[in-house]
Motif scaffolding. Structure first.
Motif, PDB file in Angstrom:
ATOM      1  N   ALA A 143       0.822  -1.210   0.000  1.00 40.39           N
ATOM      2  CA  ALA A 143       0.000   0.000   0.000  1.00 40.39           C
ATOM      3  C   ALA A 143       0.854   1.257   0.000  1.00 40.39           C
ATOM      4  O   ALA A 143       1.944   1.290   0.574  1.00 40.39           O
ATOM      5  CB  ALA A 143      -0.908   0.011   1.215  1.00 40.39           C
ATOM      6  N   ASP A 144       0.338   2.260  -0.663  1.00 39.49           N
ATOM      7  CA  ASP A 144       0.822   3.634  -0.550  1.00 39.49           C
ATOM      8  C   ASP A 144      -0.414   4.444  -0.187  1.00 39.49           C
ATOM      9  O   ASP A 144      -1.195   4.823  -1.054  1.00 39.49           O
ATOM     10  CB  ASP A 144       1.444   4.122  -1.848  1.00 39.49           C
ATOM     11  CG  ASP A 144       1.944   5.562  -1.752  1.00 39.49           C
ATOM     12  OD1 ASP A 144       2.005   6.100  -0.623  1.00 39.49           O
ATOM     13  OD2 ASP A 144       2.264   6.145  -2.795  1.00 39.49           O
ATOM     14  N   GLU A 145      -0.597   4.663   1.107  1.00 42.35           N
ATOM     15  CA  GLU A 145      -1.810   5.314   1.597  1.00 42.35           C
ATOM     16  C   GLU A 145      -1.629   6.798   1.843  1.00 42.35           C
ATOM     17  O   GLU A 145      -2.574   7.462   2.257  1.00 42.35           O
ATOM     18  CB  GLU A 145      -2.267   4.639   2.893  1.00 42.35           C
ATOM     19  CG  GLU A 145      -2.593   3.177   2.705  1.00 42.35           C
ATOM     20  CD  GLU A 145      -2.960   2.504   3.997  1.00 42.35           C
ATOM     21  OE1 GLU A 145      -4.039   2.808   4.534  1.00 42.35           O
ATOM     22  OE2 GLU A 145      -2.164   1.671   4.476  1.00 42.35           O
TER      23      GLU A 145
ATOM     24  N   PHE B  54      -3.499   0.283  -3.492  1.00 50.93           N
ATOM     25  CA  PHE B  54      -3.373  -0.964  -2.749  1.00 50.93           C
ATOM     26  C   PHE B  54      -3.215  -2.120  -3.732  1.00 50.93           C
ATOM     27  O   PHE B  54      -3.881  -2.151  -4.762  1.00 50.93           O
ATOM     28  CB  PHE B  54      -4.641  -1.226  -1.925  1.00 50.93           C
ATOM     29  CG  PHE B  54      -4.963  -0.135  -0.949  1.00 50.93           C
ATOM     30  CD1 PHE B  54      -4.466  -0.171   0.342  1.00 50.93           C
ATOM     31  CD2 PHE B  54      -5.773   0.929  -1.323  1.00 50.93           C
ATOM     32  CE1 PHE B  54      -4.766   0.830   1.244  1.00 50.93           C
ATOM     33  CE2 PHE B  54      -6.086   1.938  -0.427  1.00 50.93           C
ATOM     34  CZ  PHE B  54      -5.573   1.884   0.864  1.00 50.93           C
TER      35      PHE B  54
ATOM     36  N   ARG C 290       1.321   5.486  -7.454  1.00 51.90           N
ATOM     37  CA  ARG C 290       1.782   5.779  -6.089  1.00 51.90           C
ATOM     38  C   ARG C 290       2.206   7.239  -6.006  1.00 51.90           C
ATOM     39  O   ARG C 290       2.740   7.801  -6.952  1.00 51.90           O
ATOM     40  CB  ARG C 290       2.908   4.847  -5.678  1.00 51.90           C
ATOM     41  CG  ARG C 290       4.201   5.116  -6.384  1.00 51.90           C
ATOM     42  CD  ARG C 290       5.296   4.157  -6.068  1.00 51.90           C
ATOM     43  NE  ARG C 290       5.464   4.023  -4.644  1.00 51.90           N
ATOM     44  CZ  ARG C 290       6.299   3.181  -4.077  1.00 51.90           C
ATOM     45  NH1 ARG C 290       7.056   2.421  -4.812  1.00 51.90           N
ATOM     46  NH2 ARG C 290       6.387   3.127  -2.783  1.00 51.90           N
TER      47      ARG C 290
ATOM     48  N   ARG D  51      -2.393   9.029  -5.499  1.00 54.41           N
ATOM     49  CA  ARG D  51      -3.652   8.654  -4.854  1.00 54.41           C
ATOM     50  C   ARG D  51      -3.363   7.423  -3.991  1.00 54.41           C
ATOM     51  O   ARG D  51      -2.365   6.753  -4.201  1.00 54.41           O
ATOM     52  CB  ARG D  51      -4.731   8.370  -5.895  1.00 54.41           C
ATOM     53  CG  ARG D  51      -4.395   7.202  -6.796  1.00 54.41           C
ATOM     54  CD  ARG D  51      -5.254   7.058  -8.019  1.00 54.41           C
ATOM     55  NE  ARG D  51      -6.620   6.649  -7.676  1.00 54.41           N
ATOM     56  CZ  ARG D  51      -7.527   6.305  -8.573  1.00 54.41           C
ATOM     57  NH1 ARG D  51      -7.239   6.323  -9.856  1.00 54.41           N
ATOM     58  NH2 ARG D  51      -8.733   5.957  -8.201  1.00 54.41           N
ATOM     59  N   PRO D  52      -4.227   7.090  -3.045  1.00 55.59           N
ATOM     60  CA  PRO D  52      -4.006   5.858  -2.289  1.00 55.59           C
ATOM     61  C   PRO D  52      -4.090   4.655  -3.231  1.00 55.59           C
ATOM     62  O   PRO D  52      -5.021   4.560  -4.039  1.00 55.59           O
ATOM     63  CB  PRO D  52      -5.152   5.835  -1.285  1.00 55.59           C
ATOM     64  CG  PRO D  52      -5.689   7.224  -1.251  1.00 55.59           C
ATOM     65  CD  PRO D  52      -5.409   7.824  -2.592  1.00 55.59           C
TER      66      PRO D  52
ATOM     67  N   PRO E 190      -9.253   5.922  -3.646  1.00 56.01           N
ATOM     68  CA  PRO E 190      -8.357   4.760  -3.640  1.00 56.01           C
ATOM     69  C   PRO E 190      -8.428   3.945  -4.932  1.00 56.01           C
ATOM     70  O   PRO E 190      -9.460   3.883  -5.599  1.00 56.01           O
ATOM     71  CB  PRO E 190      -8.858   3.923  -2.471  1.00 56.01           C
ATOM     72  CG  PRO E 190      -9.696   4.823  -1.655  1.00 56.01           C
ATOM     73  CD  PRO E 190     -10.242   5.864  -2.589  1.00 56.01           C
TER      74      PRO E 190
END
Length: 125
Positions: free
Chosen positions: A34-36, A72, A66, A69-70, A42
């Protein structure tokens, strides 16, 4: 947490970002990348179902989005760093794992990009 199985020792990371995991009631341990950090809607990236997929298949898309935006990238049951226990691997297992991931990790609506059968499993949710 129980010790990792021998097959996972030395397994390389699929993506160059943090890897985390959740426990799904039916699917067991589900690993995800993830890049949250960024704000925004997302994006969930689902790898294919075949002989040897992992989140690595989604690397070009993950790297592109990445920081914007978020994003996953879960590794579905039986693949990558996720649990590979002896059990039936059915469409219902995969659909349930995706549903559990969406409600536990993403926690709301998301854009989903899925390869192959994963698209069918995501749509079943």
């Amino acid at each position: 947490m129980p010790p990792r199985p021998a097959w996972e020792a030395g397994r390389p990371e699929a993506l160059d970002t943090r890897r985390a995991e959740i426990r799904s009631p039916r699917a067991g341990r589900i690993a995800y990348y993830a890049d949250e950090g960024p704000a925004g809607h997302p994006l969930v990236l689902l790898h294919s179902i075949n002989a040897a997929p992992s989140a690595f298949e989604m690397r070009p898309l993950f790297d592109h989005y990445r920081g914007r935006r978020p994003v996953f990238a879960p590794e579905l049951p039986g693949y990558g760093h996720s649990e590979r226990s002896r059990r039936p691997y059915s469409p219902e297992l995969y659909a349930g794992a995706i549903e559990n991931f969406m409600t536990t990790v993403v926690k709301g609506p998301a854009d989903v990009v899925a390869f192959s059968l994963s698209a069918e499993f995501a749509a079943a949710d």
